[in-house]
Design an enzyme around this catalytic site. Structure first.
Site, PDB file in Angstrom:
ATOM      1  N   ASP A 183      50.772 -11.481  47.018  1.00 37.26           N
ATOM      2  CA  ASP A 183      51.455 -12.545  46.305  1.00 37.26           C
ATOM      3  C   ASP A 183      50.687 -12.847  45.010  1.00 37.26           C
ATOM      4  OD1 ASP A 183      53.488 -14.649  46.305  1.00 37.26           O
ATOM      5  OD2 ASP A 183      51.781 -16.019  46.465  1.00 37.26           O
TER       6      ASP A 183
ATOM      7  N   GLU B 125      52.895  -8.679  42.932  1.00 40.94           N
ATOM      8  CA  GLU B 125      53.538  -9.290  41.780  1.00 40.94           C
ATOM      9  C   GLU B 125      52.538  -9.362  40.629  1.00 40.94           C
ATOM     10  OE1 GLU B 125      56.467 -12.693  43.343  1.00 40.94           O
ATOM     11  OE2 GLU B 125      54.374 -13.055  43.873  1.00 40.94           O
TER      12      GLU B 125
END
Ligand code: CA
Length: 644
Positions: free
Chosen positions: A332, A361
């Protein structure tokens, strides 16, 4: 103090290099070691239960100051199953903290548990391994799922609804007999199941399974403990460990590798986070005024550049790979984590588990590093982390339109001028990366609108049939592209997220199950079932053709050749075989996003059609095709040259 933590002198003195942090259980004794370099006193508190606040203290062990900022204590005898915390005094202030290295915990995660981890291994655990071992990351087909979404709808027919064990149930069906749950995922043909956070998070009250609660879980509390609300019993710490291992075992037995979504970039509550209670302010980045850096927009950013935070993250990922046989990690907001930490994680995990895959990400975010000379793990720094892949928002937005402008169409919905971007993305080389092993190709994930909702928002006046065509075209493009295909669970059955009034929900992170969960009975309807079959066919086709799964940019450039001279809103490729086990001599691929038919001239020879706007798979739909062909509106067409 926070400034001092990042100095060379502090790190030299207080970086612990051992591998025994936490509670190390043996039958004869358990040893505790905690890193608390600024503490004046530390005690281990032993408890009979895992409940926060329960008055059941059964022992208090003083800890001795040891090397590199650590404290240790020992408890004689077999204390498997006992709960514990650390009571620490720093600067005259005393606090009680869970163990950052807790392997199990009681409900709510405030008390850690001493656990003989091998005692909860499922049958066959010693032989258990990654069913996709030895393959390339570009061979993966990733399916992104929130654990509850799989099983909360009645039509799933799953007994352990919302639990780890829901993913172990076979033979579940809709009313008309179509497989749901695990059977569905298996039949779909994906290789990797990516689970939204399943390690202990804070936003769901584990002691209230009786009330409906839902959260995606991006708010970590204990990063080495499974989430209690996914266990059949959150109170007994061993149950969640056992059931999560059972889930992994069952998925592996069904040929599915398991990816965990890991959240190290921020914590649920910086003040109450155990690491910060033990070493105040150590875990989070702060600016010169002492305010938390907040690039995560979750209130705090993790100071991954500090040596003991880096070690914590490395140890944690290695632990999941080792103890739970996890086959991949999705980071994340990895754009908040420095590249040295990520490269160390990968190197350490790969020492024993070379097949584990990594992606995340890589957005560029505004964070305050506490040390100089570090780079962040962003798309734009992709060359610094060659074994780490990034979500391609380039591909996502080109296919369906920007996530920031819901009314904007994308390539599949007729937006002009995107042919070149689609071409680069199809070749696994968006502008920010030069290798297909580093791009995760997708058009929907848990964030933002589902693909079908997004198409509907940008094309409100378009018929349902047209929207389905657009959805199928998007799927054909990214599922056949060079790189790593990825999609949100349910995209293959036109998943939507709507509230009771029918309004589309974008950020469904804490929306009720009824909005989030997969509605399996949709598969009983013909249109939906056909879309599912189409995804299944695309995946099977991808798996059958090595030329679609290349690893090197040079290989792609010499084998995937864009075709010029096509009409606007059309992209076409000649794909040459003779590489990566490809048996086809040549493939021809056309993506027609026009509202009308388009004509394309095939290279010499006769061709068989395997994919068109209606169907897809590994069986030819038509043969003897040659010359100039017509491609139906809003559709993909894939042909393979017939042998002489
Ligand atoms: Ca929890």
């Amino acid at each position: 103090m926070p400034g001092t933590y990042s100095t060379e002198a502090f790190e030299k003195e207080y970086t612990y290099t051992g591998k025994d942090l936490g509670a190390v259980w043996t039958k004869d004794k358990t040893t505790f070691r905690v890193w608390a370099p600024t503490a004046e006193k530390v005690f281990v508190h032993l408890y009979a239960s895992g409940m926060a606040g329960a008055k059941d203290l059964i022992g208090r062990l003083p800890m001795q100051k040891e090397r590199q900022g650590t404290w240790t204590a020992e408890k004689e005898g077999d204390v498997n199953g006992i709960y514990y915390t650390y009571q620490v005094t720093v600067g005259g202030k005393t606090a009680e903290a869970c163990d950052p290295y807790a392997r199990a915990a009681g409900a709510g995660g405030t008390r850690a548990m001493v656990l003989d981890l091998s005692s909860v291994n499922p049958a066959g655990w010693e032989e258990d391994c990654d069913p996709n071992a030895g393959k390339s990351v570009t061979d993966a087909v990733i399916y992104e799922l929130h654990l509850r979404d799989l099983s909360m709808d009645k039509s799933a027919g799953i007994r352990y609804a919302g639990k780890f064990l829901g993913l172990t149930e076979k033979g579940t069906k809709t009313l008309s007999g179509i497989p749901t749950g695990l059977d569905h995922i298996k039949e779909l043909g994906i290789t990797h199941l990516h689970l939204l956070p399943v390690c202990d998070y804070g936003s769901v009250d584990e002691t209230r399974p009786d009330i409906p609660q839902f959260n995606w879980g991006y708010d970590p509390v204990n990063v080495n403990v499974p989430e209690g609300s996914y266990a059949t019993d959150p109170y007994h710490g061993e149950v969640r460990v056992k059931e999560m291992k059972q889930m992994v075992r069952e998925l592996h037995k069904n040929g599915i590798s398991v990816i965990m979504d890991v959240v190290y970039n921020h914590v649920y509550d910086a003040e109450k986070f155990c690491f910060n209670l033990l070493v105040p302010g150590y875990f989070c980045r702060t600016d010169e005024d002492g305010r938390y850096s907040n690039g995560s927009l979750c209130g705090n950013d993790t100071a991954t550049e500090r040596s003991m935070v880096r070690k914590y993250i490395v140890d944690s990922v290695v632990y999941w790979a080792e103890e739970y046989h996890i086959d991949g990690f999705r980071f994340d907001l990895v754009g908040l984590i420095d590249t040295e930490t990520i490269n160390t994680v990968i190197a350490e995990v790969h020492k024993k588990h070379p097949n584990v895959i990594f992606y995340g990400e890589g957005w560029t975010m505004d964070t305050v590093l506490t040390k100089e000379g570090y780079l962040l793990t962003t798309q734009l720094n992709a060359s610094e982390t060659p074994e780490f892949a990034f979500f391609s928002d380039t591909f996502r937005d080109a296919l369906k339109g920007s996530v920031f402008k819901a009314s904007e169409p994308g390539f599949v919905s007729g937006a002009p001028g995107l042919e070149e971007t689609i071409q680069q993305c199809f070749m696994g080389m968006p502008f920010w990366c030069k290798s297909p092993t580093q791009t995760v190709n997708y058009t929907s994930c848990h964030d933002n609108y589902t693909l079908m909702d997004r198409i509907s928002l940008s094309m409100p006046d378009t018929s349902f049939e047209r929207k389905i065509q657009m959805n199928k075209l998007a799927a054909a493009i990214y599922l056949l592209a060079e790189g790593i295909p990825f999609f949100q669970a349910g995209e293959e059955m036109l998943r939507v997220r709507r509230d009771r009034s029918g309004t589309v929900v974008e950020n469904a992170y804490d929306s009720p199950d009824e909005i989030n969960c997969l509605k399996w009975d949709m598969l009983d309807k013909k249109e939906y079932y056909e879309v599912y079959q189409y995804y299944k066919g695309l995946i099977a086709f991808r798996k059958a053709h090595g030329v679609l799964r290349l690893r090197e940019a040079d290989e792609v450039k010499s084998h995937v050749l864009p075709v010029g001279g096509t009409e606007k809103n059309v992209a076409a490729f000649r794909i040459l075989g003779g590489i990566n086990g490809e048996t086809a001599e040549e493939m021809f691929v056309v993506f027609n996003a026009r509202r009308k038919k388009t004509k394309v001239s095939l290279p010499e020879g006769t061709w068989k059609v395997y994919i068109n706007g209606e169907k897809s798979g590994t069986k030819a739909l038509a043969a003897g095709v040659s010359g100039c062909v017509e491609i139906a509106s809003i559709s993909a067409e894939v042909l393979i040259k017939e042998c002489e």
